[in-house]
Design a protein around this motif. Sequence first.
Motif, PDB file in Angstrom:
ATOM      1  N   THR A 125       0.836  -1.200   0.000  1.00  0.00           N
ATOM      2  CA  THR A 125       0.000   0.000   0.000  1.00  0.00           C
ATOM      3  C   THR A 125       0.869   1.247   0.000  1.00  0.00           C
ATOM      4  OG1 THR A 125      -1.573  -1.242   1.302  1.00  0.00           O
ATOM      5  CG2 THR A 125      -1.886   1.121   1.204  1.00  0.00           C
ATOM      6  N   TRP A 126       1.912   1.167   0.830  1.00  0.00           N
ATOM      7  CA  TRP A 126       2.819   2.310   0.953  1.00  0.00           C
ATOM      8  C   TRP A 126       3.487   2.613  -0.386  1.00  0.00           C
ATOM      9  CZ3 TRP A 126       2.982   4.353   5.889  1.00  0.00           C
ATOM     10  CH2 TRP A 126       3.824   5.460   6.046  1.00  0.00           C
ATOM     11  N   ASP A 127       3.970   1.552  -1.042  1.00  0.00           N
ATOM     12  CA  ASP A 127       4.609   1.736  -2.341  1.00  0.00           C
ATOM     13  C   ASP A 127       3.626   2.310  -3.344  1.00  0.00           C
ATOM     14  OD1 ASP A 127       6.901   0.766  -1.315  1.00  0.00           O
ATOM     15  OD2 ASP A 127       6.684  -1.262  -2.110  1.00  0.00           O
ATOM     16  N   ARG A 128       2.391   1.826  -3.262  1.00  0.00           N
ATOM     17  CA  ARG A 128       1.397   2.322  -4.201  1.00  0.00           C
ATOM     18  C   ARG A 128       1.184   3.823  -3.996  1.00  0.00           C
ATOM     19  NH1 ARG A 128      -2.215   0.219  -7.565  1.00  0.00           N
ATOM     20  NH2 ARG A 128      -2.050  -1.910  -6.822  1.00  0.00           N
ATOM     21  N   ALA A 129       1.135   4.215  -2.718  1.00  0.00           N
ATOM     22  CA  ALA A 129       0.947   5.640  -2.436  1.00  0.00           C
ATOM     23  C   ALA A 129       2.064   6.449  -3.075  1.00  0.00           C
ATOM     24  CB  ALA A 129       0.911   5.874  -0.932  1.00  0.00           C
ATOM     25  N   GLU A 130       3.293   5.915  -3.004  1.00  0.00           N
ATOM     26  CA  GLU A 130       4.417   6.628  -3.621  1.00  0.00           C
ATOM     27  C   GLU A 130       4.227   6.738  -5.128  1.00  0.00           C
ATOM     28  OE1 GLU A 130       8.336   5.917  -1.982  1.00  0.00           O
ATOM     29  OE2 GLU A 130       7.251   7.289  -0.648  1.00  0.00           O
ATOM     30  N   ARG A 131       3.772   5.625  -5.726  1.00  0.00           N
ATOM     31  CA  ARG A 131       3.604   5.650  -7.186  1.00  0.00           C
ATOM     32  C   ARG A 131       2.513   6.635  -7.592  1.00  0.00           C
ATOM     33  NH1 ARG A 131       3.860  -0.047  -6.637  1.00  0.00           N
ATOM     34  NH2 ARG A 131       1.666  -0.204  -7.171  1.00  0.00           N
ATOM     35  N   ILE A 132       1.422   6.653  -6.811  1.00  0.00           N
ATOM     36  CA  ILE A 132       0.348   7.595  -7.135  1.00  0.00           C
ATOM     37  C   ILE A 132       0.879   9.019  -7.015  1.00  0.00           C
ATOM     38  CG2 ILE A 132      -1.919   8.443  -6.447  1.00  0.00           C
ATOM     39  CD1 ILE A 132      -2.387   5.631  -5.277  1.00  0.00           C
ATOM     40  N   HIS A 133       1.664   9.223  -5.989  1.00  0.00           N
ATOM     41  CA  HIS A 133       2.202  10.552  -5.784  1.00  0.00           C
ATOM     42  C   HIS A 133       3.075  10.969  -6.965  1.00  0.00           C
ATOM     43  CE1 HIS A 133       4.920  13.523  -3.651  1.00  0.00           C
ATOM     44  NE2 HIS A 133       3.736  14.074  -3.675  1.00  0.00           N
ATOM     45  N   MET A 134       3.875  10.017  -7.443  1.00  0.00           N
ATOM     46  CA  MET A 134       4.687  10.290  -8.629  1.00  0.00           C
ATOM     47  C   MET A 134       3.800  10.664  -9.796  1.00  0.00           C
ATOM     48  SD  MET A 134       7.416   7.316  -9.171  1.00  0.00           S
ATOM     49  CE  MET A 134       7.312   6.099  -7.915  1.00  0.00           C
ATOM     50  N   ALA A 135       2.736   9.872  -9.982  1.00  0.00           N
ATOM     51  CA  ALA A 135       1.856  10.122 -11.119  1.00  0.00           C
ATOM     52  C   ALA A 135       1.220  11.502 -11.000  1.00  0.00           C
ATOM     53  CB  ALA A 135       0.775   9.046 -11.195  1.00  0.00           C
ATOM     54  N   MET A 136       0.909  11.910  -9.761  1.00  0.00           N
ATOM     55  CA  MET A 136       0.309  13.223  -9.572  1.00  0.00           C
ATOM     56  C   MET A 136       1.319  14.318  -9.884  1.00  0.00           C
ATOM     57  SD  MET A 136      -1.682  12.330  -6.076  1.00  0.00           S
ATOM     58  CE  MET A 136      -2.393  13.912  -5.751  1.00  0.00           C
ATOM     59  N   LEU A 137       2.530  14.133  -9.366  1.00  0.00           N
ATOM     60  CA  LEU A 137       3.560  15.138  -9.591  1.00  0.00           C
ATOM     61  C   LEU A 137       3.864  15.288 -11.068  1.00  0.00           C
ATOM     62  CD1 LEU A 137       6.235  14.624  -6.833  1.00  0.00           C
ATOM     63  CD2 LEU A 137       4.495  16.388  -7.021  1.00  0.00           C
ATOM     64  N   SER A 138       3.910  14.151 -11.760  1.00  0.00           N
ATOM     65  CA  SER A 138       4.310  14.253 -13.154  1.00  0.00           C
ATOM     66  C   SER A 138       3.202  14.888 -13.980  1.00  0.00           C
ATOM     67  CB  SER A 138       4.718  12.894 -13.716  1.00  0.00           C
ATOM     68  OG  SER A 138       3.670  11.999 -13.583  1.00  0.00           O
ATOM     69  N   ARG A 139       2.050  15.107 -13.373  1.00  0.00           N
ATOM     70  CA  ARG A 139       1.029  15.866 -14.102  1.00  0.00           C
ATOM     71  C   ARG A 139       0.800  17.232 -13.449  1.00  0.00           C
ATOM     72  NH1 ARG A 139      -4.106  12.851 -14.996  1.00  0.00           N
ATOM     73  NH2 ARG A 139      -3.527  11.268 -13.513  1.00  0.00           N
ATOM     74  N   GLY A 140       1.835  17.733 -12.841  1.00  0.00           N
ATOM     75  CA  GLY A 140       1.794  19.121 -12.399  1.00  0.00           C
ATOM     76  C   GLY A 140       1.105  19.374 -11.076  1.00  0.00           C
ATOM     77  N   PHE A 141       0.900  18.328 -10.277  1.00  0.00           N
ATOM     78  CA  PHE A 141       0.241  18.524  -8.983  1.00  0.00           C
ATOM     79  C   PHE A 141       1.145  19.341  -8.068  1.00  0.00           C
ATOM     80  CE2 PHE A 141      -0.652  16.914  -4.630  1.00  0.00           C
ATOM     81  CZ  PHE A 141      -1.949  17.380  -4.522  1.00  0.00           C
ATOM     82  N   GLN A 142       0.571  20.397  -7.472  1.00  0.00           N
ATOM     83  CA  GLN A 142       1.369  21.218  -6.563  1.00  0.00           C
ATOM     84  C   GLN A 142       0.667  21.401  -5.232  1.00  0.00           C
ATOM     85  OE1 GLN A 142       2.058  24.591  -9.019  1.00  0.00           O
ATOM     86  NE2 GLN A 142       3.463  23.429 -10.305  1.00  0.00           N
ATOM     87  N   GLY A 143      -0.017  20.348  -4.775  1.00  0.00           N
ATOM     88  CA  GLY A 143      -0.647  20.407  -3.462  1.00  0.00           C
ATOM     89  C   GLY A 143      -2.060  20.946  -3.500  1.00  0.00           C
ATOM     90  N   GLU A 144      -2.559  21.296  -4.656  1.00  0.00           N
ATOM     91  CA  GLU A 144      -3.881  21.914  -4.731  1.00  0.00           C
ATOM     92  C   GLU A 144      -4.741  21.170  -5.756  1.00  0.00           C
ATOM     93  OE1 GLU A 144      -6.247  23.923  -2.969  1.00  0.00           O
ATOM     94  OE2 GLU A 144      -4.215  24.587  -2.456  1.00  0.00           O
ATOM     95  N   PHE A 145      -5.962  20.819  -5.370  1.00  0.00           N
ATOM     96  CA  PHE A 145      -6.860  20.184  -6.328  1.00  0.00           C
ATOM     97  C   PHE A 145      -7.752  21.254  -6.941  1.00  0.00           C
ATOM     98  CE2 PHE A 145      -5.570  16.389  -4.311  1.00  0.00           C
ATOM     99  CZ  PHE A 145      -5.774  15.390  -5.243  1.00  0.00           C
ATOM    100  N   HIS A 146      -7.864  21.227  -8.249  1.00  0.00           N
ATOM    101  CA  HIS A 146      -8.718  22.219  -8.907  1.00  0.00           C
ATOM    102  C   HIS A 146     -10.024  21.553  -9.286  1.00  0.00           C
ATOM    103  CE1 HIS A 146      -5.235  24.860  -9.219  1.00  0.00           C
ATOM    104  NE2 HIS A 146      -4.563  23.744  -9.411  1.00  0.00           N
ATOM    105  N   ALA A 147     -11.104  22.182  -8.911  1.00  0.00           N
ATOM    106  CA  ALA A 147     -12.400  21.580  -9.198  1.00  0.00           C
ATOM    107  C   ALA A 147     -13.058  22.312 -10.349  1.00  0.00           C
ATOM    108  CB  ALA A 147     -13.287  21.664  -7.967  1.00  0.00           C
ATOM    109  N   ARG A 148     -13.876  21.574 -11.069  1.00  0.00           N
ATOM    110  CA  ARG A 148     -14.706  22.216 -12.072  1.00  0.00           C
ATOM    111  C   ARG A 148     -16.138  22.151 -11.588  1.00  0.00           C
ATOM    112  NH1 ARG A 148     -13.765  19.550 -17.632  1.00  0.00           N
ATOM    113  NH2 ARG A 148     -13.740  17.696 -16.363  1.00  0.00           N
ATOM    114  N   ARG A 149     -16.822  23.255 -11.641  1.00  0.00           N
ATOM    115  CA  ARG A 149     -18.216  23.243 -11.194  1.00  0.00           C
ATOM    116  C   ARG A 149     -19.074  22.694 -12.326  1.00  0.00           C
ATOM    117  NH1 ARG A 149     -19.769  27.502  -6.896  1.00  0.00           N
ATOM    118  NH2 ARG A 149     -18.107  26.909  -5.475  1.00  0.00           N
ATOM    119  N   GLU A 150     -19.939  21.791 -11.977  1.00  0.00           N
ATOM    120  CA  GLU A 150     -20.768  21.223 -13.025  1.00  0.00           C
ATOM    121  C   GLU A 150     -22.244  21.522 -12.811  1.00  0.00           C
ATOM    122  OE1 GLU A 150     -19.271  17.367 -12.659  1.00  0.00           O
ATOM    123  OE2 GLU A 150     -17.444  17.911 -13.710  1.00  0.00           O
ATOM    124  N   SER A 151     -22.825  20.900 -11.784  1.00  0.00           N
ATOM    125  CA  SER A 151     -24.267  21.045 -11.616  1.00  0.00           C
ATOM    126  C   SER A 151     -24.572  22.334 -10.864  1.00  0.00           C
ATOM    127  CB  SER A 151     -24.799  19.860 -10.836  1.00  0.00           C
ATOM    128  OG  SER A 151     -24.084  19.735  -9.639  1.00  0.00           O
TER     129      SER A 151
END
Lengths: 254, 346, 270
Positions: C206-232
Amino acid sequence: MSHHIVEVKDLRHSYPDGTEALRGVSFTIHHGESVAVIGANGAGKSTLLLHLNGYLPPTAGEVRIGDTPVVRTTLNEVRRTVGMVFQDPDDQLFMPTVGEDVAFGPLNLGLPPGEVERRVEESLARVGAGHLRDKPPYRLSGGEKKRAAIATVLSMSPDILVMDEPTAGLDPFARRQLMGLLREFRHTKIFTSHDLDMVLELCERTIVLKEGLVAADGPPREIFRNAELLAACHLEPPFSMQGCPVCGNKGCQR
Amino acid sequence: MHMADALISPAVGAVLWTATAGTIACCARKVRQNLDERKVPLMGVLGAFVFAAQMINFTIPGTGSSGHLGGGLLLAVLLGPHAAFLTIASVLVVQALFFADGGLLALGCNIFNLGFFPAFIAYPLVYRAIAPAGSSQGRRTAASLAAAVAGLQLGAFSVVLETVVSGISALPFSSFVLLMQPIHLAIGIVEGLVTAAVVGFMAKAHPEIIGAAPRSVRGDVGFRQVVVSLLAVATIIAGVVSWCASGKPDGLEWAIASVAGKGELKSPTDGVHGGLATLQNKIAFFPEYSFPKPAGQGAKEAAALRDAPAEGEGRLGTSVSGIVGGGLTLAVAFLIGFLLRRRVAS
Amino acid sequence: MAHIETALRDLNRLDLLAGGDSAIHRLDPRAKVLVTLVYIVSVVSFGRYEVSGLIPFAIFPLVMVAVSGLPPGIVVRKLLVVLPFAALVGLFNPLFDREPLLSFGSLAVSGGWVSFVSIILRAALTVGGAVVLVAVTGFAGVCRALQRFGVPRAFVVQLLFLYRYIFVLGDEGIRMSRARELRSFAGRGMGLRAYGSLLGSLLLRTWDRAERIHMAMLSRGFQGEFHARRESSFGRREMAFTAGWCFLFMLLRFVNVPRLIGVLVTGVFR
């Protein structure tokens, strides 16, 4: 065109437990090239990939993307240029729906909503996954997940695509589909893979890693014909270059 | 043990919702401020890990029955108090929504009972006191045992308090305590052993994980904060207890009686409503049980009817009107807040 | 183990239902969350001995199931799982509360039994309401609503992450557990030590997976902030839905319809 070169110079990396994963790797990749990085388990392939977008800092040596050295201050720029597709799409698809996941990167780049929308649609269409947009990732098949994961990277319009084991775990049909897709991309492509038949079909250049060093660098067909090298690196020639077990034909070892 | 919606009163539910919401807000801020964003996916998957871990069970030595991990203390050891509290809370939200463990109103109670005590009491005050960073496995086992038992005892006692104050279950306080505490002693010992086993494994395989969490949180546990929030919660609970137990009619009761009276006066003239009610009357289990007195009329009757259950409850010193008032105020507060928010947004 | 495995399956099924398309599915999640909360608070706000007043409240889950086209079976199944637990706790009431509260002719019914029935009813209604909410809104919808109600972003993200990886890690847990069971005979190998290292390995993965997810987030420009899109949006339909239900709940809360009829009927015969 020097703009999209990947240049790795004497790259070394040791993990905190003392394991030396890379012991001085150097190579240069030119714009539009399609390169496979192969090697036995533990040869350092994944460690190498993680340096290409600056996830791991080198212990020594340097990585340059275009004219930009990969250091702490340039990470944003580098990560926009280098799109990384991980081996397990479950690690890459973490948002509630595929559409939101594809929008994750563009939103982080601070693009306006209209542009984000356009990119999401375009990237999904590009991998033939437009119909998966509103689906949650855990409802997708392996092949669909892989394509969705690629779309999440395409939406950031990277110049270089880096993929870790793109065909691992896919059924033959999904693998074939994915290879067709990858062939169409005009990006500079860097793969790691154990699927040497795919390497043979898709890549014009292969870098063989052995115990953290480059053991060979050249056209795949040449490298796969070098039995001594393959044996030393715990590899085998791809099936299409091996003799046929039924009729005894020597395969295509021309 | 999870509290269920069916067993709590709105007043108790609301108080613990408030306490829990406050703690979540505080923890969310802390996590954002202090911990690196690396923890974002880590907390998420560790929450999922708790689910996965609960799928695996083991044989409890000497009994033949099987047990599994609860996870609260383990999360606190791995993540530190604030991140652990958020993670436990998220696990309980999913359990409440999908597995119908507990319920939406009881969610506040459950998060408080199963999250606050392990994360903010058992871990910092018991576990770390016995096993500071770099302790031996023996110390860690002792610490896990003591902390798990302490956390679960407090949680169980809290369940008892919440249930008794709610007054839906007729279990007297003393019997309930005698029932709950020993059961949770056993559960606590098992939980402590399991936590120790997993922590021991991790310490061997990945020493920096077990070492890392405490270092990053030691500075910001904020004992004063913990004590202050505990005191605040205790005060609120005490307030509710006395409010519910006073048995004196208060302003709310009057308000409700009059509202109800009006409602009763109006409704009989409503044909559709009447027809619907006839139908319901037919399927009612006890259509007449609330008829202890000859029917009066109008508001007086309504008040009498309302008093009927209150008389029964009088023995336990709980005021039905108080509970109704709590529920009503909560509902109205939600509605008003929502309308206002909408107006602001538009 | 069986419990959680079925629970995961149920979760899966509920989640699929939330993908449906009906007038109720299309409503903004906030309206549904709000109405369900008001509903549950109304139900539990009744006194301990209330039975008849609770019954009209069944209208909410019933109408929701009817309009949204949910299979009623899923709600019933969930109730069958939960009600025994409620009954177990409620059973103490007849033991401790023996004073007769009402009588049918010569048959006296103690307060304990009345409150026992009341507990069962409460459990059925509250659980029914919650199950219906999830089945027509979906977990992501509920989370979106929570966020727009002001729940801290960090917690909403935590909920979404948890939910996303329940399926992945749940499968991993089941596989590991199966692998152990197949190699343990006569209960040997099921003890605490094997359990500790089994869970430990799962935790490491699980721990390793968390690291991999974190990598995947970083490599797509994640900087600690989630941006939401308003829909409904919360429009007129949502307003009507919320106001209508809340009004009905208040009415049912303060006008005991079955009892009222009782008054009228007995009044006529008096």
